[in-house]
Design an enzyme around this catalytic site. Structure first.
Site, PDB file in Angstrom:
ATOM      1  N   HIS A  75      -1.358 -11.947   2.660  1.00 11.11           N
ATOM      2  CA  HIS A  75      -0.980 -11.877   4.080  1.00 11.11           C
ATOM      3  C   HIS A  75      -1.555 -13.032   4.881  1.00 11.11           C
ATOM      4  CE1 HIS A  75      -4.809  -9.854   3.849  1.00 11.11           C
ATOM      5  NE2 HIS A  75      -4.301  -8.681   3.523  1.00 11.11           N
TER       6      HIS A  75
ATOM      7  N   HIS B 287       0.863  -1.187   0.000  1.00 11.04           N
ATOM      8  CA  HIS B 287       0.000   0.000   0.000  1.00 11.04           C
ATOM      9  C   HIS B 287       0.894   1.230   0.000  1.00 11.04           C
ATOM     10  CE1 HIS B 287      -3.533  -2.432   1.213  1.00 11.04           C
ATOM     11  NE2 HIS B 287      -2.624  -3.144   1.845  1.00 11.04           N
TER      12      HIS B 287
HETATM   13  C1  NCD Z   1      -4.332  -2.399   4.980  1.00  6.40           C
HETATM   14  C2  NCD Z   1      -4.467  -0.879   4.714  1.00  6.40           C
HETATM   15  O1  NCD Z   1      -4.276  -0.111   5.657  1.00  6.40           O
HETATM   16  O2  NCD Z   1      -4.743  -0.506   3.588  1.00  6.40           O
HETATM   17  N1  NCD Z   1      -4.363  -2.617   6.384  1.00  6.40           N
HETATM   18  C3  NCD Z   1      -3.906  -3.721   7.039  1.00  6.40           C
HETATM   19  O3  NCD Z   1      -4.107  -3.795   8.255  1.00  6.40           O
HETATM   20  N2  NCD Z   1      -3.252  -4.680   6.427  1.00  6.40           N
HETATM   21  C4  NCD Z   1      -5.411  -3.132   4.251  1.00  6.40           C
HETATM   22  C5  NCD Z   1      -5.205  -4.618   4.213  1.00  6.40           C
HETATM   23  O4  NCD Z   1      -4.328  -5.119   3.510  1.00  6.40           O
HETATM   24  O5  NCD Z   1      -5.943  -5.325   4.925  1.00  6.40           O
HETATM   25 ZN    ZN Z   2      -2.839  -5.051   2.451  1.00 10.64          ZN
END
Ligand code: NCD
Ligand code: ZN
Length: 339
Positions: free
Chosen positions: A174, A15
């Site tokens: 993940h 991200h």
């Molecule tokens: C991610 C995000 O903040 O965009 N957050 C996370 O906790 N991993 C979204 C995601 O991959 O679930």
């Molecule tokens: Zn993510």
């Protein structure tokens, strides 16, 4: 000094946001990784090829001068995604996958899919065009315990998806549980999983023991130690179904240190160092290169990178913040440092 040189890696789950945050975080990733699979959960989500190309241009602008980095774009799958859009995506050289978020599962997932079985015609199109489906594998039922949501998603949805679309390439993003590792290991070679540094390094005590630590809160949430062990064993196994995806997910510090804190750990500033620490603890530094640099590229049908990166075994202290973003392990010592 002890050093480790490996082929330059790829981040298969990242991200980077847009606007000001993008400018802070993208240089961190571009320094370490040759390529990254860019998540589409912006506000509003990246649902069309046109939006993905505009987002790609914004990312390209944020790459520091002289740094070689390629963003690999994804589209956000919704119940309103059309077969025409999937065809356009398949024909676009910059789009590599679609991402499925169950509605409400995580950050910016409101536009996600409420009933996965209703979008089977879209999954059939992805299978036909051989476009990978990336899955946030958690159910969203209020009455499902948050620590069980990944396991239940696999039982309730993923097994059926795999059965119905045997040629569809799928990444369970993940992965956080023993059940996910077992499912992916026993599935066909179309099915793979990414693993984050935080799920290799920490169990749920990191969030909850000795005070509540919001910077360790991400989704899927950290699980108990037996699950961390299963993830470590998968990552160091040399099984090409398991590869690197940081899920680095920056949020401003005040939005994490909050009565209703955001989910996401910021790891891009030292992703490779964090993975090196996890692999070293498991006496398996020799397995890092396959996991970080080969298997993801192979899954996506990309050429393996040829450049190298070197890490040195040297202590350094993680800064308290990077432009109002608190990094994972802020103010703590890391043992590896990229040269
Ligand atoms: C991610 C995000 O903040 O965009 N957050 C996370 O906790 N991993 C979204 C995601 O991959 O679930
Ligand atoms: Zn993510």
């Amino acid at each position: 000094m002890k050093t480790l040189t490996i082929t330059r890696p790829d981040d298969c789950h990242l991200h980077v946001r847009n606007g000001a945050i993008l400018k802070t975080v993208l240089p961190h990733t571009a320094r370490q990784f040759a390529r990254a699979i860019i998540m589409p959960n912006l506000k509003p989500p990246v649902t069309t090829v046109a939006q993905a190309l505009a987002y790609r241009n914004e990312i390209l602008q944020a790459i520091p001068e002289g740094v070689n980095f390629t963003p690999l774009m994804t589209l956000y799958l919704t119940a309103a995604t059309t077969l025409e859009e999937i065809k356009r995506a398949a024909e676009c050289e910059h789009v590599y996958a679609f991402k499925l978020y169950p509605a409400g599962a995580t950050t910016n997932s409101d536009a996600g899919v409420a009933d996965v079985t209703k979008i089977y015609p879209l999954l059939a199109a992805l299978e036909k065009y051989d476009l990978p489906l990336l899955i946030h594998g958690e159910v969203t039922d209020e009455d499902c315990d948050i620590f069980d949501r990944e396991r239940v998603f696999i039982e309730r949805y993923l097994i059926d998806i795999v059965k119905n679309f045997p040629a569809l390439r799928i990444v369970l993003e993940h992965a956080t549980t023993k059940e996910a590792v077992e499912f992916v290991t026993s599935a066909s070679n179309k099915i793979a999983a990414t693993i984050t540094p935080q799920h290799l390094l920490f169990n749920r005590n990191a969030i909850l023991a000795g005070g509540i630590k919001p910077h360790y809160y991400c989704l899927p949430i950290l699980k108990r130690e037996t699950h961390r062990q299963a993830l470590i064993n998968a990552a160091i196994s040399g099984n090409p179904k398991f590869f690197l995806g940081t899920d680095s997910a920056p949020h401003l510090t005040h939005l994490k240190e909050n009565a209703c804190g955001c989910a996401g750990c910021y790891s891009a500033f030292a992703a490779l160092e964090l993975y090196a620490q996890a692999f070293e603890q498991a006496n398996s530094l020799d397995k890092l290169e396959g996991f970080a640099s080969f298997y993801g590229a192979d899954f996506y049908g990309l050429p393996r990178n040829v450049e190298k990166v070197t890490l040195e075994k040297t202590d350094w202290t993680v800064p308290a913040s990077y432009d109002k973003i608190t990094p994972l392990k802020s103010t703590e010592i890391l043992y590896w440092k990229m040269v």
